[in-house]
Structure formats: C-alpha cells, structure tokens
Scaffold this motif. Structure first.
Motif, PDB file in Angstrom:
ATOM      1  N   ALA A  50      33.035  12.285  -6.655  1.00 25.33           N
ATOM      2  CA  ALA A  50      31.994  11.057  -6.785  1.00 25.33           C
ATOM      3  C   ALA A  50      31.216  11.030  -5.619  1.00 25.33           C
ATOM      4  O   ALA A  50      30.080  10.682  -4.994  1.00 25.33           O
ATOM      5  CB  ALA A  50      32.582   9.892  -6.873  1.00 25.33           C
ATOM      6  N   GLN A  51      31.949  11.106  -4.140  1.00 24.78           N
ATOM      7  CA  GLN A  51      31.290  11.212  -2.901  1.00 24.78           C
ATOM      8  C   GLN A  51      30.356  12.235  -2.734  1.00 24.78           C
ATOM      9  O   GLN A  51      29.426  12.077  -2.142  1.00 24.78           O
ATOM     10  CB  GLN A  51      32.642  10.983  -1.773  1.00 24.78           C
ATOM     11  N   MET A  52      30.912  13.316  -3.089  1.00 20.55           N
ATOM     12  CA  MET A  52      29.808  14.515  -2.866  1.00 20.55           C
ATOM     13  C   MET A  52      28.669  14.431  -3.807  1.00 20.55           C
ATOM     14  O   MET A  52      27.559  14.662  -3.161  1.00 20.55           O
ATOM     15  CB  MET A  52      30.735  15.724  -3.380  1.00 20.55           C
ATOM     16  N   TYR A  53      28.865  13.787  -4.926  1.00 21.24           N
ATOM     17  CA  TYR A  53      27.449  13.478  -5.659  1.00 21.24           C
ATOM     18  C   TYR A  53      26.533  12.506  -5.089  1.00 21.24           C
ATOM     19  O   TYR A  53      25.425  13.052  -4.774  1.00 21.24           O
ATOM     20  CB  TYR A  53      28.037  12.951  -7.344  1.00 21.24           C
ATOM     21  N   PHE A  54      27.044  11.722  -4.728  1.00 25.99           N
ATOM     22  CA  PHE A  54      26.074  10.641  -4.066  1.00 25.99           C
ATOM     23  C   PHE A  54      25.480  11.233  -2.626  1.00 25.99           C
ATOM     24  O   PHE A  54      24.453  10.789  -2.293  1.00 25.99           O
ATOM     25  CB  PHE A  54      26.804   9.197  -3.675  1.00 25.99           C
ATOM     26  N   CYS A  55      26.354  11.875  -1.852  1.00 26.02           N
ATOM     27  CA  CYS A  55      25.869  12.302  -0.647  1.00 26.02           C
ATOM     28  C   CYS A  55      24.574  13.280  -0.862  1.00 26.02           C
ATOM     29  O   CYS A  55      23.854  13.285   0.017  1.00 26.02           O
ATOM     30  CB  CYS A  55      26.972  13.091   0.344  1.00 26.02           C
ATOM     31  N   VAL A  56      24.897  14.138  -1.856  1.00 26.21           N
ATOM     32  CA  VAL A  56      23.808  15.307  -2.309  1.00 26.21           C
ATOM     33  C   VAL A  56      22.624  14.548  -2.805  1.00 26.21           C
ATOM     34  O   VAL A  56      21.331  14.868  -2.364  1.00 26.21           O
ATOM     35  CB  VAL A  56      24.353  16.252  -3.120  1.00 26.21           C
ATOM     36  N   MET A  57      22.994  13.532  -3.575  1.00 20.23           N
ATOM     37  CA  MET A  57      21.836  12.785  -4.222  1.00 20.23           C
ATOM     38  C   MET A  57      20.816  12.234  -3.122  1.00 20.23           C
ATOM     39  O   MET A  57      19.716  12.289  -3.371  1.00 20.23           O
ATOM     40  CB  MET A  57      22.491  11.639  -5.164  1.00 20.23           C
ATOM     41  N   PHE A  58      21.515  11.411  -2.275  1.00 19.26           N
ATOM     42  CA  PHE A  58      20.587  10.600  -1.340  1.00 19.26           C
ATOM     43  C   PHE A  58      20.174  11.426  -0.320  1.00 19.26           C
ATOM     44  O   PHE A  58      19.011  11.148   0.257  1.00 19.26           O
ATOM     45  CB  PHE A  58      21.550   9.483  -0.719  1.00 19.26           C
ATOM     46  N   ALA A  59      20.892  12.603   0.222  1.00 23.27           N
ATOM     47  CA  ALA A  59      20.212  13.483   1.070  1.00 23.27           C
ATOM     48  C   ALA A  59      18.926  14.213   0.453  1.00 23.27           C
ATOM     49  O   ALA A  59      17.995  14.272   1.070  1.00 23.27           O
ATOM     50  CB  ALA A  59      21.369  14.362   1.546  1.00 23.27           C
ATOM     51  N   ASN A  60      19.102  14.628  -0.977  1.00 25.44           N
ATOM     52  CA  ASN A  60      17.937  15.132  -1.443  1.00 25.44           C
ATOM     53  C   ASN A  60      16.742  14.108  -1.440  1.00 25.44           C
ATOM     54  O   ASN A  60      15.616  14.528  -1.187  1.00 25.44           O
ATOM     55  CB  ASN A  60      18.407  15.578  -2.973  1.00 25.44           C
ATOM     56  N   MET A  61      17.014  12.997  -1.764  1.00 19.78           N
ATOM     57  CA  MET A  61      16.043  11.976  -2.214  1.00 19.78           C
ATOM     58  C   MET A  61      15.332  11.825  -0.590  1.00 19.78           C
ATOM     59  O   MET A  61      14.174  11.312  -0.452  1.00 19.78           O
ATOM     60  CB  MET A  61      16.422  10.543  -2.379  1.00 19.78           C
TER      61      MET A  61
ATOM     62  N   MET B 128       0.900  -1.046  -0.219  1.00 24.70           N
ATOM     63  CA  MET B 128      -0.149  -0.145  -0.047  1.00 24.70           C
ATOM     64  C   MET B 128       0.842   1.126  -0.189  1.00 24.70           C
ATOM     65  O   MET B 128       1.999   1.003   0.375  1.00 24.70           O
ATOM     66  CB  MET B 128      -0.911   0.033   1.264  1.00 24.70           C
ATOM     67  N   PRO B 129       0.482   2.521  -0.207  1.00 21.67           N
ATOM     68  CA  PRO B 129       1.314   3.541  -0.291  1.00 21.67           C
ATOM     69  C   PRO B 129       2.071   3.840   0.672  1.00 21.67           C
ATOM     70  O   PRO B 129       3.414   4.087   0.456  1.00 21.67           O
ATOM     71  CB  PRO B 129      -0.006   4.721  -0.648  1.00 21.67           C
ATOM     72  N   MET B 130       1.863   3.789   2.084  1.00 18.71           N
ATOM     73  CA  MET B 130       2.480   4.287   3.074  1.00 18.71           C
ATOM     74  C   MET B 130       3.811   3.418   3.003  1.00 18.71           C
ATOM     75  O   MET B 130       5.120   4.110   3.259  1.00 18.71           O
ATOM     76  CB  MET B 130       1.748   4.154   4.287  1.00 18.71           C
ATOM     77  N   TYR B 131       3.608   1.950   2.997  1.00 23.93           N
ATOM     78  CA  TYR B 131       5.083   1.062   2.875  1.00 23.93           C
ATOM     79  C   TYR B 131       5.697   1.159   1.479  1.00 23.93           C
ATOM     80  O   TYR B 131       6.606   0.920   1.522  1.00 23.93           O
ATOM     81  CB  TYR B 131       4.290  -0.085   3.114  1.00 23.93           C
ATOM     82  N   PHE B 132       4.991   1.345   0.633  1.00 27.25           N
ATOM     83  CA  PHE B 132       5.604   1.869  -0.634  1.00 27.25           C
ATOM     84  C   PHE B 132       6.674   2.942  -0.525  1.00 27.25           C
ATOM     85  O   PHE B 132       7.808   2.954  -0.671  1.00 27.25           O
ATOM     86  CB  PHE B 132       4.743   2.134  -1.872  1.00 27.25           C
ATOM     87  N   PHE B 133       6.381   4.088   0.033  1.00 26.57           N
ATOM     88  CA  PHE B 133       7.109   5.179   0.522  1.00 26.57           C
ATOM     89  C   PHE B 133       8.200   4.637   1.333  1.00 26.57           C
ATOM     90  O   PHE B 133       9.384   5.181   1.420  1.00 26.57           O
ATOM     91  CB  PHE B 133       6.389   6.453   0.969  1.00 26.57           C
ATOM     92  N   LEU B 134       7.826   4.071   2.318  1.00 27.44           N
ATOM     93  CA  LEU B 134       8.975   3.481   3.426  1.00 27.44           C
ATOM     94  C   LEU B 134       9.993   2.520   2.792  1.00 27.44           C
ATOM     95  O   LEU B 134      10.941   2.603   3.223  1.00 27.44           O
ATOM     96  CB  LEU B 134       8.053   2.768   4.576  1.00 27.44           C
ATOM     97  N   ALA B 135       9.473   1.960   1.947  1.00 26.68           N
ATOM     98  CA  ALA B 135      10.442   1.081   1.374  1.00 26.68           C
ATOM     99  C   ALA B 135      11.565   1.773   0.465  1.00 26.68           C
ATOM    100  O   ALA B 135      12.731   1.449   0.290  1.00 26.68           O
ATOM    101  CB  ALA B 135       9.814   0.007   0.248  1.00 26.68           C
ATOM    102  N   ASN B 136      11.206   2.948  -0.142  1.00 29.61           N
ATOM    103  CA  ASN B 136      11.821   3.696  -0.923  1.00 29.61           C
ATOM    104  C   ASN B 136      12.907   4.408   0.165  1.00 29.61           C
ATOM    105  O   ASN B 136      14.189   4.752  -0.045  1.00 29.61           O
ATOM    106  CB  ASN B 136      11.280   4.711  -1.628  1.00 29.61           C
ATOM    107  N   LEU B 137      12.296   4.648   1.172  1.00 29.25           N
ATOM    108  CA  LEU B 137      13.160   5.547   2.310  1.00 29.25           C
ATOM    109  C   LEU B 137      14.139   4.486   2.652  1.00 29.25           C
ATOM    110  O   LEU B 137      15.440   4.865   3.003  1.00 29.25           O
ATOM    111  CB  LEU B 137      12.146   5.912   3.436  1.00 29.25           C
ATOM    112  N   ALA B 138      13.923   3.035   2.829  1.00 26.99           N
ATOM    113  CA  ALA B 138      14.841   2.227   3.549  1.00 26.99           C
ATOM    114  C   ALA B 138      15.833   2.295   2.422  1.00 26.99           C
ATOM    115  O   ALA B 138      16.958   1.887   2.946  1.00 26.99           O
ATOM    116  CB  ALA B 138      14.238   0.966   3.827  1.00 26.99           C
ATOM    117  N   LEU B 139      15.420   2.204   1.164  1.00 25.49           N
ATOM    118  CA  LEU B 139      16.454   2.062   0.100  1.00 25.49           C
ATOM    119  C   LEU B 139      17.371   3.104   0.117  1.00 25.49           C
ATOM    120  O   LEU B 139      18.802   2.773   0.024  1.00 25.49           O
ATOM    121  CB  LEU B 139      15.720   2.061  -1.116  1.00 25.49           C
ATOM    122  N   VAL B 140      16.952   4.257   0.163  1.00 30.24           N
ATOM    123  CA  VAL B 140      17.887   5.404   0.567  1.00 30.24           C
ATOM    124  C   VAL B 140      18.706   5.301   1.585  1.00 30.24           C
ATOM    125  O   VAL B 140      19.966   5.825   1.637  1.00 30.24           O
ATOM    126  CB  VAL B 140      17.032   6.718   0.391  1.00 30.24           C
TER     127      VAL B 140
END
Length: 328
Positions: free
Chosen positions: A114-125, A72-84
């Motif tokens: 590269a580390q800066m890129y991924f840190c900004v990317m996942f913090a934004n997400m 369901m939507p709530m856990y779909f978003f939670l799964a994406n948060l867990a991935l991040v």
C-alpha cells in the motif's frame, strides 16, 4: 484506508495463491538504522519537517481557496500541487517516525504494498503537475494576449483530472503485479520506505516483466514530461530574450523562478535514483535522493512560492491575519 480495504479483499479472494506466492509476512525497513546514536535527532528532524510541510501546504490551499483574486489557472495548479505535497510525505514519514519511536523496522506485507502504491501515485502526480505548470507559464509568457482564451477552465480541469486518473491507475498495475510475486525469506529493505526498486530484488520469482514495466513508466511518465518541460522553458527563454527592457526580462524570469527551482529539485533527485547507472547506486545516496523529492521538496514548495510571489504572499498574510482575529 480505501486502498488497504481493496488490497485486503484482493488478497482474500485468492487465499491459496497468497500462501503459495509468499512466505514473507513483513519487511524490515532499515532506513536510517545505521545511525543508532542519532535516532532522537532524526525523529525530531523528520517530525519538524513533516509538520512544517503540512502547515505550509495547508496554508497555501486555504489562502487560494479563500481569496477570489487567486482563482486563476496558475493558482489552481498550485493548489493541486500543495494537495499532492500534503499527501506524498504522509505516505512515508509517519511509518518512518513510528519505526524510529518503537525501535522496530518492521512493516507488514499489505502495508508495504500500500505504501508503494501511494508513493508511486503521488510522485507521478507531482511530475504531471510540474509539466502542466510549465505549459501554463509557456502560454502566459509566449502567448499573453491569448492566455485567457487558451487556458479555459475546461482545459485546466482536464489538465488536472486526466493526470489524476493516470496517477491512480498506473501504481495499481505495479502493485497487483508485485502482489503476484513470490517472496521467499529475504525481507530486508535497505531504504526508509517500500520502494519498488528495493522490493523487486528481494523476490525469488521472475521479475523481468515487473522491471520492464518500471522502465516503461520511467520512459513515459518521467522522461516525456521532462522533455516537455525543457521544450516549454526553451521557448520561454527565447521569448524573454527578445524583451527589450531589463525590467521586463526580470519580471518574466521571476514568474518562472519558483517553478524552475521545484523542477530542478524533483527531477534531479529522480534522475539520481532511477536514471543513473547501477554502479553509482548506494543505499545512502538513494535514501538521500528520495528524501529530497519525497520529504524536503514538499516542505520547501510553499516557502519557495510564497517568497517569490507577491500575490500569494499578500494572500497568505491576509489569511493569517483573519485566523488571528477568529482565534481571539
């Protein structure tokens, strides 16, 4: 790995420009080198936190994927948060552990960007997902009868896919702009990772455009979502206070308690680093605040959600029970 390859190709396309732009081939991440007598303790602590975060978030992903009643939507978003939350610490902690283990603070120029890129990317997400989850709770509590018609899978997919695109492109712009700067001789970063605010002062080029972009991103990508979260919870609080029964109020607030805890951790740390006056900044404070939202919060997220959510708790017990059966 893909980004390392892309960045290497980008740097090879302009070999002469690279030589003219920078004489720095590596940076030194001082991190927690100021605690020389506690390196073993720090290594053990960060390794345990990292492994706990990996295990907890992977378990949440597995539980949500294997239990159909959680689709369901709530856990779909939670799964994406867990991935991040699996990826965000992975951008910094392994390098930090390597530096502690080898007694070397060095990180190469391409790896630093590269580390800066991924840190900004996942913090934004992380930031986008917290906003989306606040909207989901707003619809669930303020418009419960229309929840299924509003939160369709098409909308949920769009609410996740669009932020992933933005979170991928935004740090790419910062990284390419940073790659054009000239770094003369100063290469000491008073941080445990390549933070964009720690890199810009080291450049001997004009960084005004870079700084303007950083301020714009803070305004658009962090301030706007935080206002949306406040607005969502303002409406939620107003709706909950109109519920006549005390039990109904407790149930409504309990569904938002986990998310509010994550919001306070994340935005509290972000505010302390990027939105406080420069006179209040110090290496120790910035490192501690960064640790909270980049390492500690991803570790705590699975426990916060699993302890406060009976459905997820039951799914985790079921998943762990099945894993024991298969292991026997």
């Amino acid at each position: 790995m893909k980004f390392y390859f892309i960045f290497w190709v980008f740097m090879q396309v302009h070999p002469m420009e690279k030589e003219n732009q920078t004489s720095v081939s590596e940076f030194l991440l001082l991190g927690f080198s100021g605690w020389p007598g506690h390196q073993v303790l720090l290594f053990t602590l960060f390794l345990c936190l990292y492994l706990m975060g990996l295990f907890g978030n992977f378990l949440i992903l597995l539980a949500i994927a294997s239990n159909h009643h959680l689709h369901m939507p709530m856990y779909f978003f939670l799964a994406n948060l867990a991935l991040v939350d699996l990826c965000l610490p992975s951008a910094t902690v392994p390098q930090m552990l390597l530096n502690i283990q080898t007694q070397s603070q060095s990180i190469s120029y391409p790896r630093c960007l590269a580390q800066m890129y991924f840190c900004v990317m996942f913090a934004n997400m992380d930031n986008f997902l917290l906003t989306v989850m606040a909207y989901d709770r707003y619809v669930a509590i303020c418009h419960p009868l229309h929840y299924s018609t509003i939160m369709t899978w098409r909308l949920c997919t769009s609410l996740v896919a669009i932020p992933w695109v933005i979170a991928t492109l935004n740090p790419l712009l910062h990284t390419l702009m940073m790659a054009r700067l000239h770094f003369c001789s100063e290469n000491v970063i008073h941080h445990f990772f390549c933070d964009i605010n720690s890199l810009l002062p080291l450049s001997c080029s004009d960084t005004s455009l870079n700084q303007l972009m950083v301020l714009s991103v803070v305004g658009l990508i962090f301030v706007v979502p935080s206002v949306c979260i406040l607005a969502s919870y303002g409406r939620i609080a107003s709706t909950v206070m109109k519920i006549p029964s005390a039990q109904g109020k407790r149930k409504a607030f309990s569904t938002c308690g986990s998310h509010l805890t994550l919001v306070i951790l994340f935005y509290g740390a972000i505010t302390g680093i990027y939105m406080s006056p420069s006179s209040n900044h110090s290496t120790e404070k910035d490192s501690a605040a960064s640790l909270i939202f980049m390492v500690v919060a991803p570790v705590l997220n699975p426990f916060i959600y699993s302890l406060r959510n009976s459905e997820l708790k039951a799914a985790l017990k079921k998943t762990l029970g099945q894993s024991r059966i298969f292991s026997q």
